[in-house]
Design a protein around this motif. Structure first.
Motif, PDB file in Angstrom:
ATOM      1  N   GLY A  33      58.642  41.341  46.164  1.00 44.27           N
ATOM      2  CA  GLY A  33      57.204  41.767  46.169  1.00 44.27           C
ATOM      3  C   GLY A  33      56.422  40.771  47.047  1.00 44.27           C
ATOM      4  O   GLY A  33      56.771  39.987  47.690  1.00 44.27           O
ATOM      5  N   CYS A  34      54.897  40.696  46.966  1.00 42.17           N
ATOM      6  CA  CYS A  34      54.106  40.042  47.859  1.00 42.17           C
ATOM      7  C   CYS A  34      53.167  39.229  47.180  1.00 42.17           C
ATOM      8  O   CYS A  34      53.068  39.492  45.883  1.00 42.17           O
ATOM      9  CB  CYS A  34      53.206  40.840  48.982  1.00 42.17           C
ATOM     10  N   SER A  35      52.973  38.168  47.614  1.00 39.70           N
ATOM     11  CA  SER A  35      51.769  37.309  46.826  1.00 39.70           C
ATOM     12  C   SER A  35      50.327  37.810  47.217  1.00 39.70           C
ATOM     13  O   SER A  35      50.187  38.339  48.425  1.00 39.70           O
ATOM     14  CB  SER A  35      51.880  35.694  47.170  1.00 39.70           C
ATOM     15  N   GLY A  36      49.436  37.232  46.603  1.00 36.08           N
ATOM     16  CA  GLY A  36      48.015  37.471  46.904  1.00 36.08           C
ATOM     17  C   GLY A  36      47.163  36.851  45.967  1.00 36.08           C
ATOM     18  O   GLY A  36      47.448  35.828  45.144  1.00 36.08           O
ATOM     19  N   TYR A  37      45.705  37.041  46.055  1.00 43.88           N
ATOM     20  CA  TYR A  37      44.732  36.417  45.220  1.00 43.88           C
ATOM     21  C   TYR A  37      43.760  37.504  44.997  1.00 43.88           C
ATOM     22  O   TYR A  37      43.672  38.612  45.234  1.00 43.88           O
ATOM     23  CB  TYR A  37      43.875  35.386  46.109  1.00 43.88           C
ATOM     24  N   ILE A  38      42.985  37.207  43.688  1.00 37.14           N
ATOM     25  CA  ILE A  38      41.924  37.972  43.288  1.00 37.14           C
ATOM     26  C   ILE A  38      40.804  36.598  43.284  1.00 37.14           C
ATOM     27  O   ILE A  38      40.754  35.843  42.528  1.00 37.14           O
ATOM     28  CB  ILE A  38      41.774  38.611  41.848  1.00 37.14           C
ATOM     29  N   LEU A  39      39.790  37.033  43.985  1.00 35.96           N
ATOM     30  CA  LEU A  39      38.620  35.947  44.179  1.00 35.96           C
ATOM     31  C   LEU A  39      37.180  36.515  43.653  1.00 35.96           C
ATOM     32  O   LEU A  39      37.004  37.609  43.702  1.00 35.96           O
ATOM     33  CB  LEU A  39      38.298  35.537  45.448  1.00 35.96           C
ATOM     34  N   ASN A  40      36.593  35.608  43.159  1.00 39.38           N
ATOM     35  CA  ASN A  40      35.240  35.969  42.723  1.00 39.38           C
ATOM     36  C   ASN A  40      34.289  36.062  43.971  1.00 39.38           C
ATOM     37  O   ASN A  40      34.676  35.792  44.910  1.00 39.38           O
ATOM     38  CB  ASN A  40      34.405  34.902  41.771  1.00 39.38           C
ATOM     39  N   ASN A  41      33.207  36.737  43.710  1.00 36.97           N
ATOM     40  CA  ASN A  41      32.232  37.030  44.837  1.00 36.97           C
ATOM     41  C   ASN A  41      31.813  35.697  45.430  1.00 36.97           C
ATOM     42  O   ASN A  41      31.273  35.728  46.719  1.00 36.97           O
ATOM     43  CB  ASN A  41      31.252  38.004  44.677  1.00 36.97           C
ATOM     44  N   ASP A  42      31.811  34.619  44.859  1.00 43.63           N
ATOM     45  CA  ASP A  42      31.547  33.426  45.681  1.00 43.63           C
ATOM     46  C   ASP A  42      32.671  32.877  46.271  1.00 43.63           C
ATOM     47  O   ASP A  42      32.513  31.618  46.837  1.00 43.63           O
ATOM     48  CB  ASP A  42      30.720  32.233  44.511  1.00 43.63           C
ATOM     49  N   GLY A  43      34.069  33.375  46.106  1.00 40.57           N
ATOM     50  CA  GLY A  43      35.062  32.981  46.834  1.00 40.57           C
ATOM     51  C   GLY A  43      36.074  31.834  45.790  1.00 40.57           C
ATOM     52  O   GLY A  43      37.216  31.692  46.431  1.00 40.57           O
ATOM     53  N   SER A  44      35.443  31.604  44.637  1.00 42.17           N
ATOM     54  CA  SER A  44      36.329  31.128  43.723  1.00 42.17           C
ATOM     55  C   SER A  44      37.519  31.779  43.304  1.00 42.17           C
ATOM     56  O   SER A  44      37.331  33.058  43.183  1.00 42.17           O
ATOM     57  CB  SER A  44      35.548  30.390  42.658  1.00 42.17           C
ATOM     58  N   VAL A  45      38.598  31.359  43.149  1.00 37.87           N
ATOM     59  CA  VAL A  45      39.857  31.839  42.694  1.00 37.87           C
ATOM     60  C   VAL A  45      39.738  32.432  41.057  1.00 37.87           C
ATOM     61  O   VAL A  45      39.508  31.546  40.079  1.00 37.87           O
ATOM     62  CB  VAL A  45      41.052  31.057  42.973  1.00 37.87           C
ATOM     63  N   ILE A  46      40.076  33.700  41.066  1.00 37.69           N
ATOM     64  CA  ILE A  46      40.261  34.089  39.523  1.00 37.69           C
ATOM     65  C   ILE A  46      41.622  33.934  39.284  1.00 37.69           C
ATOM     66  O   ILE A  46      41.940  33.630  38.273  1.00 37.69           O
ATOM     67  CB  ILE A  46      39.738  35.554  39.685  1.00 37.69           C
ATOM     68  N   ASN A  47      42.421  34.475  40.033  1.00 39.46           N
ATOM     69  CA  ASN A  47      43.632  34.623  40.060  1.00 39.46           C
ATOM     70  C   ASN A  47      44.868  34.343  41.480  1.00 39.46           C
ATOM     71  O   ASN A  47      44.295  34.910  42.468  1.00 39.46           O
ATOM     72  CB  ASN A  47      44.414  35.854  39.552  1.00 39.46           C
TER      73      ASN A  47
END
Length: 198
Positions: A110-124
């Motif tokens: 599969g692929c990688s990715g991110y979940i970011l907060n609305n301020d750009g900080s990383v959730i995951n």
């Protein structure tokens, strides 16, 4: 002669009725098309593009920081992403799902990715995921649970201690049908999301 005239009048009357129906169908088609574009998010809304530009710039800046060590090894094609906004915790502020679809970020699992907060900080950061990701209506720690597909099966991803698990393939497999109430995000092929460079 009277019969021929009556037949001609009947034919004209029928054809004029058909023309009225066609004009109604044309109007109906235009209305349906406009509604579907508005509901589907494909209508041209100038206010939305300005908001999207701010989101895209925020994500680009964050990716340049997160992937700083990787940048020298990446090709121009590798430096592209897709994103979709979704409010995961009902705080009236969108979080951003960021995904990739190239060989640098994707492999057989599969692929990688991110979940970011609305301020750009990383959730995951997540790996070995096939898109789309499904957002359920159930929640953990005030964040919606996710269903991520990996290895041909959906896996349940629950927020724990402020993070979702990073590898869906080792999480609990979802048993049964996918709930109809889920929302699909990062459907890169199906929704034809715009690709951005960073």
């Amino acid at each position: 002669m009277k019969n021929k005239i009556l037949i001609l009048v009947a034919i004209l009357a029928l054809s004029s009725c058909q023309n009225k129906d066609n004009s109604k169908n044309i109007v109906k088609t235009i209305v349906q098309d406009t509604l579907s574009k508005t509901l589907g998010g494909t209508a041209d809304l100038s206010e939305v593009s300005e908001k999207n530009n701010k989101q895209v710039e925020l994500i680009k800046k964050q990716l340049l920081v997160l992937l700083k060590k990787d940048l020298p090894a990446m090709t121009k094609e590798d430096r592209s992403f897709y994103y979709e906004a979704f409010d995961l915790n009902n705080d009236k502020k969108d979080e951003y799902f960021v995904g990739f679809s190239n060989s640098y970020f994707c492999g057989s699992g599969g692929c990688s990715g991110y979940i970011l907060n609305n301020d750009g900080s990383v959730i995951n950061r997540f790996s070995v995921t096939d898109f789309p990701i499904l957002v359920t209506t159930d929640s953990s720690e005030k964040f919606y649970n996710l269903l991520m597909k990996s290895g041909g099966a959906f896996h349940l991803m629950k927020m724990k201690n402020g993070k979702y698990p990073s590898n869906p393939s080792v999480q609990e497999k979802w048993k049964g049908e996918v709930p109809k109430e889920t929302t699909s995000v990062l459907d890169i092929q199906g929704k034809q999301l715009e690709k951005y460079s960073f």
